[in-house]
Design an enzyme around this catalytic site. Sequence first.
Site, PDB file in Angstrom:
ATOM      1  N   GLU A   1     -12.562   8.054   3.002  1.00 31.76           N
ATOM      2  CA  GLU A   1     -11.163   7.956   2.443  1.00 31.76           C
ATOM      3  C   GLU A   1     -10.668   6.755   3.172  1.00 31.76           C
ATOM      4  O   GLU A   1     -11.036   6.351   4.283  1.00 31.76           O
ATOM      5  CB  GLU A   1     -10.358   9.083   2.553  1.00 31.76           C
ATOM      6  CG  GLU A   1     -10.967  10.326   1.836  1.00 31.76           C
ATOM      7  CD  GLU A   1     -10.248  11.731   1.936  1.00 31.76           C
ATOM      8  OE1 GLU A   1      -9.352  11.597   2.816  1.00 31.76           O
ATOM      9  OE2 GLU A   1     -10.644  12.615   1.339  1.00 31.76           O
TER      10      GLU A   1
ATOM     11  N   THR B   1     -19.508   3.217  -3.666  1.00 31.41           N
ATOM     12  CA  THR B   1     -20.140   2.390  -4.239  1.00 31.41           C
ATOM     13  C   THR B   1     -20.344   2.789  -5.561  1.00 31.41           C
ATOM     14  O   THR B   1     -20.575   4.017  -6.027  1.00 31.41           O
ATOM     15  CB  THR B   1     -21.713   2.561  -3.512  1.00 31.41           C
ATOM     16  OG1 THR B   1     -21.486   2.060  -2.086  1.00 31.41           O
ATOM     17  CG2 THR B   1     -22.801   1.591  -4.126  1.00 31.41           C
TER      18      THR B   1
ATOM     19  N   ARG C   1     -30.835   9.336   4.363  1.00 34.38           N
ATOM     20  CA  ARG C   1     -30.771   8.206   5.514  1.00 34.38           C
ATOM     21  C   ARG C   1     -32.189   7.738   5.771  1.00 34.38           C
ATOM     22  O   ARG C   1     -32.311   6.416   6.005  1.00 34.38           O
ATOM     23  CB  ARG C   1     -30.294   8.946   6.970  1.00 34.38           C
ATOM     24  CG  ARG C   1     -28.803   9.145   6.892  1.00 34.38           C
ATOM     25  CD  ARG C   1     -28.404   9.795   8.240  1.00 34.38           C
ATOM     26  NE  ARG C   1     -26.790   9.801   8.083  1.00 34.38           N
ATOM     27  CZ  ARG C   1     -25.967  10.643   8.787  1.00 34.38           C
ATOM     28  NH1 ARG C   1     -26.786  11.565   9.413  1.00 34.38           N
ATOM     29  NH2 ARG C   1     -24.762  10.725   8.633  1.00 34.38           N
TER      30      ARG C   1
ATOM     31  N   ARG D   1     -41.616 -26.600   9.055  1.00 33.31           N
ATOM     32  CA  ARG D   1     -40.930 -27.369   9.855  1.00 33.31           C
ATOM     33  C   ARG D   1     -41.420 -27.862  11.087  1.00 33.31           C
ATOM     34  O   ARG D   1     -42.167 -27.275  12.040  1.00 33.31           O
ATOM     35  CB  ARG D   1     -39.555 -26.282  10.313  1.00 33.31           C
ATOM     36  CG  ARG D   1     -38.487 -27.067  11.225  1.00 33.31           C
ATOM     37  CD  ARG D   1     -37.681 -28.108  10.441  1.00 33.31           C
ATOM     38  NE  ARG D   1     -36.761 -28.822  11.313  1.00 33.31           N
ATOM     39  CZ  ARG D   1     -35.882 -29.523  10.726  1.00 33.31           C
ATOM     40  NH1 ARG D   1     -35.985 -30.044   9.481  1.00 33.31           N
ATOM     41  NH2 ARG D   1     -35.074 -30.097  11.381  1.00 33.31           N
TER      42      ARG D   1
ATOM     43  N   GLU E   1     -23.540   5.370   5.290  1.00 34.83           N
ATOM     44  CA  GLU E   1     -24.403   6.670   5.614  1.00 34.83           C
ATOM     45  C   GLU E   1     -24.222   6.976   6.940  1.00 34.83           C
ATOM     46  O   GLU E   1     -25.214   7.519   7.749  1.00 34.83           O
ATOM     47  CB  GLU E   1     -25.785   6.683   5.059  1.00 34.83           C
ATOM     48  CG  GLU E   1     -25.662   6.737   3.510  1.00 34.83           C
ATOM     49  CD  GLU E   1     -26.862   7.372   2.827  1.00 34.83           C
ATOM     50  OE1 GLU E   1     -27.302   8.094   3.325  1.00 34.83           O
ATOM     51  OE2 GLU E   1     -27.101   6.903   1.664  1.00 34.83           O
TER      52      GLU E   1
HETATM   53  C1  LIG Z   1     -20.226  -1.386   1.230  1.00 34.37           C
HETATM   54  C2  LIG Z   1     -19.908  -0.040   1.838  1.00 34.37           C
HETATM   55  C3  LIG Z   1     -20.435   0.972   0.784  1.00 34.37           C
HETATM   56  C4  LIG Z   1     -20.246   2.320   1.103  1.00 34.37           C
HETATM   57  N1  LIG Z   1     -20.232   3.129   0.109  1.00 34.37           N
HETATM   58  C5  LIG Z   1     -19.899   4.671   0.385  1.00 34.37           C
HETATM   59  C6  LIG Z   1     -20.175   5.490  -0.816  1.00 34.37           C
HETATM   60  O1  LIG Z   1     -20.584   5.435  -1.972  1.00 34.37           O
HETATM   61  N2  LIG Z   1     -19.524   6.621  -0.540  1.00 34.37           N
HETATM   62  C7  LIG Z   1     -18.709   6.870   0.546  1.00 34.37           C
HETATM   63  O2  LIG Z   1     -18.244   8.202   0.583  1.00 34.37           O
HETATM   64  N3  LIG Z   1     -18.730   6.239   1.632  1.00 34.37           N
HETATM   65  C8  LIG Z   1     -19.327   4.929   1.285  1.00 34.37           C
HETATM   66  N4  LIG Z   1     -18.998   4.044   2.275  1.00 34.37           N
HETATM   67  C9  LIG Z   1     -18.110   4.398   3.748  1.00 34.37           C
HETATM   68  C10 LIG Z   1     -18.827   4.338   5.058  1.00 34.37           C
HETATM   69  O3  LIG Z   1     -19.894   5.513   4.922  1.00 34.37           O
HETATM   70  C11 LIG Z   1     -17.985   4.284   6.283  1.00 34.37           C
HETATM   71  O4  LIG Z   1     -17.389   2.981   6.241  1.00 34.37           O
HETATM   72  C12 LIG Z   1     -18.502   4.683   7.363  1.00 34.37           C
HETATM   73  O5  LIG Z   1     -19.147   6.224   7.418  1.00 34.37           O
HETATM   74  C13 LIG Z   1     -17.663   4.388   8.493  1.00 34.37           C
HETATM   75  O6  LIG Z   1     -16.537   4.965   8.194  1.00 34.37           O
HETATM   76  P1  LIG Z   1     -15.030   4.004   8.544  1.00 34.37           P
HETATM   77  O7  LIG Z   1     -15.281   2.929   7.772  1.00 34.37           O
HETATM   78  O8  LIG Z   1     -14.083   4.974   8.263  1.00 34.37           O
HETATM   79  O9  LIG Z   1     -15.076   3.870  10.165  1.00 34.37           O
HETATM   80  P2  LIG Z   1     -14.420   4.563  11.238  1.00 34.37           P
HETATM   81  O10 LIG Z   1     -14.928   6.057  10.848  1.00 34.37           O
HETATM   82  O11 LIG Z   1     -12.851   4.444  11.269  1.00 34.37           O
HETATM   83  O12 LIG Z   1     -15.138   4.054  12.672  1.00 34.37           O
HETATM   84  C14 LIG Z   1     -14.658   2.774  13.066  1.00 34.37           C
HETATM   85  C15 LIG Z   1     -15.572   2.825  14.319  1.00 34.37           C
HETATM   86  O13 LIG Z   1     -15.506   3.632  15.253  1.00 34.37           O
HETATM   87  C16 LIG Z   1     -16.640   4.337  15.435  1.00 34.37           C
HETATM   88  N5  LIG Z   1     -16.868   5.705  15.669  1.00 34.37           N
HETATM   89  C17 LIG Z   1     -16.091   6.689  14.883  1.00 34.37           C
HETATM   90  N6  LIG Z   1     -16.175   7.843  15.281  1.00 34.37           N
HETATM   91  C18 LIG Z   1     -17.059   7.784  16.499  1.00 34.37           C
HETATM   92  C19 LIG Z   1     -17.343   8.624  17.612  1.00 34.37           C
HETATM   93  N7  LIG Z   1     -17.193   9.951  17.455  1.00 34.37           N
HETATM   94  N8  LIG Z   1     -18.177   8.144  18.433  1.00 34.37           N
HETATM   95  C20 LIG Z   1     -18.267   6.796  18.704  1.00 34.37           C
HETATM   96  N9  LIG Z   1     -18.035   5.808  17.733  1.00 34.37           N
HETATM   97  C21 LIG Z   1     -17.146   6.273  16.789  1.00 34.37           C
HETATM   98  C22 LIG Z   1     -17.525   3.769  14.265  1.00 34.37           C
HETATM   99  O14 LIG Z   1     -19.153   3.857  14.693  1.00 34.37           O
HETATM  100  C23 LIG Z   1     -17.179   2.462  14.012  1.00 34.37           C
HETATM  101  O15 LIG Z   1     -17.798   1.596  14.700  1.00 34.37           O
HETATM  102  C24 LIG Z   1     -19.441   2.662   2.285  1.00 34.37           C
HETATM  103  C25 LIG Z   1     -18.861   1.819   3.150  1.00 34.37           C
HETATM  104  C26 LIG Z   1     -19.112   0.512   2.906  1.00 34.37           C
HETATM  105  C27 LIG Z   1     -18.850  -0.745   3.833  1.00 34.37           C
END
Ligand SMILES: Cc1cc2nc3c(=O)[nH]c(=O)nc-3n(C[C@H](O)[C@H](O)[C@H](O)COP(=O)(O)OP(=O)(O)OC[C@H]3O[C@@H](n4cnc5c(N)ncnc54)[C@H](O)[C@@H]3O)c2cc1C
Length: 388
Positions: free
Chosen positions: A127, A158, A243, A268, A363
């Site tokens: 979300e 996705t 995964r 190269r 993931e």
């Molecule tokens: C191209 C793309 C395709 C995607 N496809 C899907 C999909 O089909 N379905 C779906 O549901 N999602 C999808 N996602 C979402 C994806 O799973 C999330 O972006 C990912 O899980 C990270 O969540 P966030 O972006 O909200 O980052 P956040 O959760 O906000 O994290 C931000 C940073 O904080 C770190 N962090 C967070 N919690 C912790 C912790 N407890 N300890 C240490 N570090 C932490 C994270 O590692 C990251 O570096 C997709 C994302 C992208 C970019």
Amino acid sequence: MIDFQLTEEQKALREKARKFALDEMLPVSKKYDQSGEFPRDILEKAFKAGFMNLRIPKEFGGPGFGSIESVIVVEEMAAACAGITTSMYVNELGAEPIILMGTEDQKRRFLVPLTQQFRLISFATSEPSMGSDVAGMQAACEREGEYYILNGDKFFITNGDYADFFIIFARMKGTKRHQGLCAFFVPRETEGLSTGKPLPKLGHRASDTSVVMLRNVRIPSENMIGQEGNGFLLAMLTFMHTRPAIGAMATGLSRSAMEYAINYSKQRQAFEQKISNFQALQHVLADMYSRIEAMRLLTWKAAWLLDHGTNANIASSCAKLISSEDAMNIATQALQVYGGRGYLENYAVAKLFRDAKLFQIYEGTSQIQRQVISRFLFEEYQPTMKGI
Ligand SMILES: Cc1cc2nc3c(=O)[nH]c(=O)nc-3n(C[C@H](O)[C@H](O)[C@H](O)COP(=O)(O)OP(=O)(O)OC[C@H]3O[C@@H](n4cnc5c(N)ncnc54)[C@H](O)[C@@H]3O)c2cc1C
């Protein structure tokens, strides 16, 4: 008994997948990356060739492959184009919750349509306000007679713009954290469901990534996958099964990066000789090869555990963590072998570099995989050494 041999059927599947990847995907990989157009024609070809919905059991029209077959196929596809593979693989991510917790009736109603004609299914936990913290999702569901009403926004979905079906996770109103999550099978045409414009991305541009909006979406209760409150468990079980495929994608991309780097280094010249003569560069390539071997072994181990009905949670996280981190390093090193040319979009390594980054994010980020593994170390792992 440890056995690293593929069966004759698995070898034939790998050859068939490699041929498809090289003949159908590689030639258009750059085109779709540059245009950002959705590669529907390639996905349809993959569907017809039997490379989608890999784990759907035969009784529901799928090939009924195990996880080993799935990672074999995915490695080959990603070696040609990680972006197209991401779009292709999302059907596995969408089907997995139904395979894992669907009733026989739900499997018949939801899996069979995916196998009878080309259809796309997306998976939505993330979300705008959360991704890593699945238990923190805000999208809400509440029961109204024989229906559930869904409200909220899903982000980063996705294939969201093109999906025929969605698996949508939401929280029962009034519940907190892990307890209240539920999963629903939602057809695209359901009133109140809409999608936003595709989100522009650094890499995997051939895959669509969108926002899905839910406004009073009425879903019959028989479309709930699993029980009320099982959603968190279902999402985690799904990731355990999917995964390893990210590990396989990272392996495929890394293999291509290494091969391009070998080819380039052989032609190269610098300092009046081929750059492949420099031992410093040879060692970089040797490291790439050995890391790729390790990535594949971890990925296959996780897939093997899944095929043997064993808990593969830690193995899946290890496969994803190591393979994604190594893929980013290998893509970076491959670009370095090209020198300045690696920084130009004319050569494939620039795209591989951009594409590799996503493996560390979706993931479950690398940090989340480390969290899963470290929790295991402190709560379950049995050390041999008793002293300090
Ligand atoms: C191209 C793309 C395709 C995607 N496809 C899907 C999909 O089909 N379905 C779906 O549901 N999602 C999808 N996602 C979402 C994806 O799973 C999330 O972006 C990912 O899980 C990270 O969540 P966030 O972006 O909200 O980052 P956040 O959760 O906000 O994290 C931000 C940073 O904080 C770190 N962090 C967070 N919690 C912790 C912790 N407890 N300890 C240490 N570090 C932490 C994270 O590692 C990251 O570096 C997709 C994302 C992208 C970019």
